[in-house]
Design a protein around this motif. Sequence first.
Motif, PDB file in Angstrom:
ATOM      1  N   HIS A   4       0.847  -1.177   0.000  1.00  0.00           N
ATOM      2  CA  HIS A   4       0.000   0.000   0.000  1.00  0.00           C
ATOM      3  C   HIS A   4       0.884   1.228   0.000  1.00  0.00           C
ATOM      4  O   HIS A   4       2.087   1.132  -0.037  1.00  0.00           O
ATOM      5  CB  HIS A   4      -0.932   0.011   1.223  1.00  0.00           C
ATOM      6  CG  HIS A   4      -0.222   0.140   2.516  1.00  0.00           C
ATOM      7  ND1 HIS A   4       0.176  -0.955   3.239  1.00  0.00           N
ATOM      8  CD2 HIS A   4       0.195   1.224   3.217  1.00  0.00           C
ATOM      9  CE1 HIS A   4       0.779  -0.554   4.343  1.00  0.00           C
ATOM     10  NE2 HIS A   4       0.823   0.758   4.344  1.00  0.00           N
ATOM     11  N   GLY A   5       0.273   2.378   0.071  1.00  0.00           N
ATOM     12  CA  GLY A   5       1.060   3.616   0.174  1.00  0.00           C
ATOM     13  C   GLY A   5       1.903   3.809  -1.070  1.00  0.00           C
ATOM     14  O   GLY A   5       1.393   3.963  -2.168  1.00  0.00           O
ATOM     15  N   HIS A   6       3.229   3.755  -0.900  1.00  0.00           N
ATOM     16  CA  HIS A   6       4.135   4.045  -2.012  1.00  0.00           C
ATOM     17  C   HIS A   6       4.581   2.774  -2.709  1.00  0.00           C
ATOM     18  O   HIS A   6       5.689   2.669  -3.205  1.00  0.00           O
ATOM     19  CB  HIS A   6       5.347   4.829  -1.490  1.00  0.00           C
ATOM     20  CG  HIS A   6       4.954   6.111  -0.876  1.00  0.00           C
ATOM     21  ND1 HIS A   6       4.636   7.231  -1.608  1.00  0.00           N
ATOM     22  CD2 HIS A   6       4.769   6.458   0.427  1.00  0.00           C
ATOM     23  CE1 HIS A   6       4.296   8.226  -0.802  1.00  0.00           C
ATOM     24  NE2 HIS A   6       4.365   7.778   0.433  1.00  0.00           N
ATOM     25  N   GLY A   7       3.702   1.766  -2.702  1.00  0.00           N
ATOM     26  CA  GLY A   7       4.015   0.563  -3.457  1.00  0.00           C
ATOM     27  C   GLY A   7       4.616  -0.534  -2.621  1.00  0.00           C
ATOM     28  O   GLY A   7       5.046  -1.544  -3.137  1.00  0.00           O
ATOM     29  N   HIS A   8       4.665  -0.330  -1.305  1.00  0.00           N
ATOM     30  CA  HIS A   8       5.181  -1.392  -0.441  1.00  0.00           C
ATOM     31  C   HIS A   8       4.483  -1.280   0.891  1.00  0.00           C
ATOM     32  O   HIS A   8       3.775  -0.345   1.169  1.00  0.00           O
ATOM     33  CB  HIS A   8       6.692  -1.280  -0.262  1.00  0.00           C
ATOM     34  CG  HIS A   8       7.104  -0.047   0.457  1.00  0.00           C
ATOM     35  ND1 HIS A   8       7.224   1.169  -0.190  1.00  0.00           N
ATOM     36  CD2 HIS A   8       7.377   0.189   1.759  1.00  0.00           C
ATOM     37  CE1 HIS A   8       7.575   2.092   0.681  1.00  0.00           C
ATOM     38  NE2 HIS A   8       7.665   1.529   1.872  1.00  0.00           N
TER      39      HIS A   8
ATOM     40  N   VAL B  42       6.254   2.599  25.946  1.00  0.00           N
ATOM     41  CA  VAL B  42       5.972   2.032  24.628  1.00  0.00           C
ATOM     42  C   VAL B  42       6.438   3.020  23.567  1.00  0.00           C
ATOM     43  O   VAL B  42       6.241   4.226  23.692  1.00  0.00           O
ATOM     44  CB  VAL B  42       4.473   1.689  24.453  1.00  0.00           C
ATOM     45  CG1 VAL B  42       3.583   2.904  24.662  1.00  0.00           C
ATOM     46  CG2 VAL B  42       4.232   1.055  23.083  1.00  0.00           C
ATOM     47  N   ARG B  43       7.071   2.473  22.531  1.00  0.00           N
ATOM     48  CA  ARG B  43       7.596   3.292  21.436  1.00  0.00           C
ATOM     49  C   ARG B  43       7.022   2.763  20.117  1.00  0.00           C
ATOM     50  O   ARG B  43       7.088   1.531  19.870  1.00  0.00           O
ATOM     51  CB  ARG B  43       9.126   3.209  21.418  1.00  0.00           C
ATOM     52  CG  ARG B  43       9.797   4.154  20.432  1.00  0.00           C
ATOM     53  CD  ARG B  43      11.321   4.009  20.514  1.00  0.00           C
ATOM     54  NE  ARG B  43      11.785   2.758  19.943  1.00  0.00           N
ATOM     55  CZ  ARG B  43      12.727   1.979  20.501  1.00  0.00           C
ATOM     56  NH1 ARG B  43      13.297   2.310  21.635  1.00  0.00           N
ATOM     57  NH2 ARG B  43      13.087   0.867  19.919  1.00  0.00           N
ATOM     58  N   ILE B  44       6.468   3.627  19.319  1.00  0.00           N
ATOM     59  CA  ILE B  44       5.958   3.256  17.998  1.00  0.00           C
ATOM     60  C   ILE B  44       7.116   3.382  17.008  1.00  0.00           C
ATOM     61  O   ILE B  44       7.712   4.443  16.871  1.00  0.00           O
ATOM     62  CB  ILE B  44       4.770   4.144  17.589  1.00  0.00           C
ATOM     63  CG1 ILE B  44       3.710   4.142  18.697  1.00  0.00           C
ATOM     64  CG2 ILE B  44       4.179   3.655  16.280  1.00  0.00           C
ATOM     65  CD1 ILE B  44       3.243   2.766  19.143  1.00  0.00           C
ATOM     66  N   GLU B  45       7.418   2.303  16.323  1.00  0.00           N
ATOM     67  CA  GLU B  45       8.704   2.141  15.639  1.00  0.00           C
ATOM     68  C   GLU B  45       8.630   2.311  14.121  1.00  0.00           C
ATOM     69  O   GLU B  45       7.613   1.999  13.496  1.00  0.00           O
ATOM     70  CB  GLU B  45       9.252   0.744  15.958  1.00  0.00           C
ATOM     71  CG  GLU B  45      10.730   0.579  15.674  1.00  0.00           C
ATOM     72  CD  GLU B  45      11.598   1.254  16.727  1.00  0.00           C
ATOM     73  OE1 GLU B  45      12.794   0.953  16.760  1.00  0.00           O
ATOM     74  OE2 GLU B  45      11.092   2.070  17.519  1.00  0.00           O
ATOM     75  N   ASP B  46       9.732   2.803  13.564  1.00  0.00           N
ATOM     76  CA  ASP B  46       9.959   2.844  12.114  1.00  0.00           C
ATOM     77  C   ASP B  46       8.873   3.619  11.377  1.00  0.00           C
ATOM     78  O   ASP B  46       8.243   3.120  10.438  1.00  0.00           O
ATOM     79  CB  ASP B  46      10.065   1.424  11.547  1.00  0.00           C
ATOM     80  CG  ASP B  46      11.351   0.738  11.958  1.00  0.00           C
ATOM     81  OD1 ASP B  46      12.310   1.443  12.307  1.00  0.00           O
ATOM     82  OD2 ASP B  46      11.390  -0.511  11.956  1.00  0.00           O
ATOM     83  N   VAL B  47       8.685   4.854  11.786  1.00  0.00           N
ATOM     84  CA  VAL B  47       7.715   5.728  11.135  1.00  0.00           C
ATOM     85  C   VAL B  47       8.478   6.671  10.210  1.00  0.00           C
ATOM     86  O   VAL B  47       9.413   7.356  10.634  1.00  0.00           O
ATOM     87  CB  VAL B  47       6.900   6.516  12.173  1.00  0.00           C
ATOM     88  CG1 VAL B  47       5.966   7.507  11.476  1.00  0.00           C
ATOM     89  CG2 VAL B  47       6.116   5.556  13.064  1.00  0.00           C
ATOM     90  N   GLY B  48       8.099   6.685   8.942  1.00  0.00           N
ATOM     91  CA  GLY B  48       8.766   7.527   7.969  1.00  0.00           C
ATOM     92  C   GLY B  48       7.774   8.190   7.037  1.00  0.00           C
ATOM     93  O   GLY B  48       6.548   8.041   7.188  1.00  0.00           O
ATOM     94  N   PRO B  49       8.250   8.906   6.032  1.00  0.00           N
ATOM     95  CA  PRO B  49       7.358   9.567   5.080  1.00  0.00           C
ATOM     96  C   PRO B  49       6.466   8.576   4.328  1.00  0.00           C
ATOM     97  O   PRO B  49       5.431   8.960   3.776  1.00  0.00           O
ATOM     98  CB  PRO B  49       8.325  10.267   4.114  1.00  0.00           C
ATOM     99  CG  PRO B  49       9.618  10.341   4.838  1.00  0.00           C
ATOM    100  CD  PRO B  49       9.660   9.160   5.748  1.00  0.00           C
ATOM    101  N   ASP B  50       6.870   7.304   4.292  1.00  0.00           N
ATOM    102  CA  ASP B  50       6.119   6.266   3.590  1.00  0.00           C
ATOM    103  C   ASP B  50       5.115   5.552   4.490  1.00  0.00           C
ATOM    104  O   ASP B  50       4.488   4.578   4.067  1.00  0.00           O
ATOM    105  CB  ASP B  50       7.089   5.243   3.008  1.00  0.00           C
ATOM    106  CG  ASP B  50       8.030   4.659   4.049  1.00  0.00           C
ATOM    107  OD1 ASP B  50       8.375   3.466   3.948  1.00  0.00           O
ATOM    108  OD2 ASP B  50       8.440   5.391   4.982  1.00  0.00           O
TER     109      ASP B  50
END
Length: 580
Positions: A24-28, A298-306
């Motif tokens: 989904h999103g940007h193709g992945h 708690v930490r929400i992980e690996d959030v990026g522009p995608d």
Amino acid sequence: MLALLVPVLSAPADAAPRDTRHGHGHGHDHGKQGSETVDKSSLPAPPRPQQARPTQRIVKPTVQRQKAPVRTSAGQTLAPANAKTAAGVKTGANTLVLYDATGPYAWLGEIYGTQNAQLLSHFGSWTAHPVGDYVAGEMAGFTAVFYAGSTYDEPLPVAFLDDVLADTKPVVWAYDNIWQLTARSASFGTDYGFMWSGFDFASVSQVQYKTRALTRDPQNAGGIMNVSISDPTKATSLATAVRADGTTFPWAVKARNLTYVGEIPFSYVTHDDRYIAYSDLLYGTIAPQTAERHRALVRIEDVGPDSDPDELRAIADYLKSKNVPFSVAVYPEYRDPLGAQHNGVPTTLKMRNAPLVISALKYMVTKGGTLLMHGYTHQFSNVVNPYDGESANDFEFYSAHVDPVTNSVIYDGPVPGDSYNYAAGRIASAFAEFAASGLPKPTIFEFPHYAGSAVDYQAAKDKVGVRYDRPLHFTGQLSGGAPDYTKTVGQFFPYLVRDVHGSVVIPENLGNIEPDQYNNHPARLPADIIATAQRNLAVRDGMASFFYHPYLGTAYLKTTVEGIQASGYTFVSAAAVQVP
């Protein structure tokens, strides 16, 4: 002696390819099968002892050790001039860390010394050096002394033995060379109410501490020193080793000023390990009046522009509904230079060009979220490192590859061109992208895949300050030599520390939800995270800290958060734990 393998860390958190079944999103898709953690430490135990029952004697050095000159601090504390001293996260306590430094496994002694020092930094400053350089009367200037005996028959200075027996300072002694201490005192058994009998090589996979059953990796072949208590009015068993047949013997015992642990507690460590007991024993030695307090993160992980903004909003809404503060680990630029998820077309997306994600992140902040910097691109250059070059899959500050035979991720060392300026430049670029996106400036850094070189850690300390991860450390850092990247190990903590790199480190000690096995790491589900949190209740003022990938939805998150809360923890923000 049996040969030891050089420790090689296997698959870290987040170090697994993305699951592209639901693109989904940007193709992945964001369904990575990895996490930032290592679920088992490969740091080995000392070699199997030469004799099951050591000869009770004081060992003299075969070659006269060149004594380091003595220096005196402003507080009149004696220490060898080659000692390393560092501040902790608190003031008050000042501990002396001693380690073995002779023979082919001297590097292992230094690693154990480093791990002791990092734990002890929670309580205050520390000074560390080889036990062979001990200065008569030195321990008088410290709150307590911690010695890890990792080399069988390491020559111990008589001055050290005499000062331990003088009963003026608390001493925690682990594993080897206790026979040299008892050789110095003919009445030791009578005075202390316990005596060692020899190494027990039975399979031990459990250590009982307080009301908790902690694990121990049975592949640990170094044995545990068996001790017997002859006078329970003088000696107390603090923890119990449980053999495979159900019989038990003391794992740790306390008498007068001495706490003796029958093995090194830093080898083959897992999330549920007897290392938890040792972490609490430090409170018993340095701060026994510490009140019970159990906090969670708690930490929400690996959030990026995608990232998927709807996933982010759903998580924020749930956590807010439970009054749970949280952190969000953000890398502000997405790169797929090899087109791994874009049909071979190189793709880049900056956060400033992802308005829906920016809006979702600002929404998360209003719901109690704290944004932290999770590197710049969470990948390195245009190469496979170790998967496909894509952001959030690959390492940014360290080189790694997947072993084609074992399917484990192997750490190779600093990335090509690594330097302080390289790391500082990445951090500066990340700050610029946060600013260009109108996002709050982060004050906490997390290394992608929990990995960087010594100079990278220095840059993170100087440019950001506080970190929220599990540090790597290397031989040479404690002894003053150049970092040896062939001997690299990691460590997690149940409380706030200041690591050997000088940064205050917010703990992450539970790992993450991982529904699938990957790179020889088993699946890890909410029940596993909750069970680890419950074992960590043994630490009287400890934390239960985990992280979570938003692509998993909210169901796993709900089960985990509410299970941790039901276990007696209170969730707090990362900012709330930066100062003890």
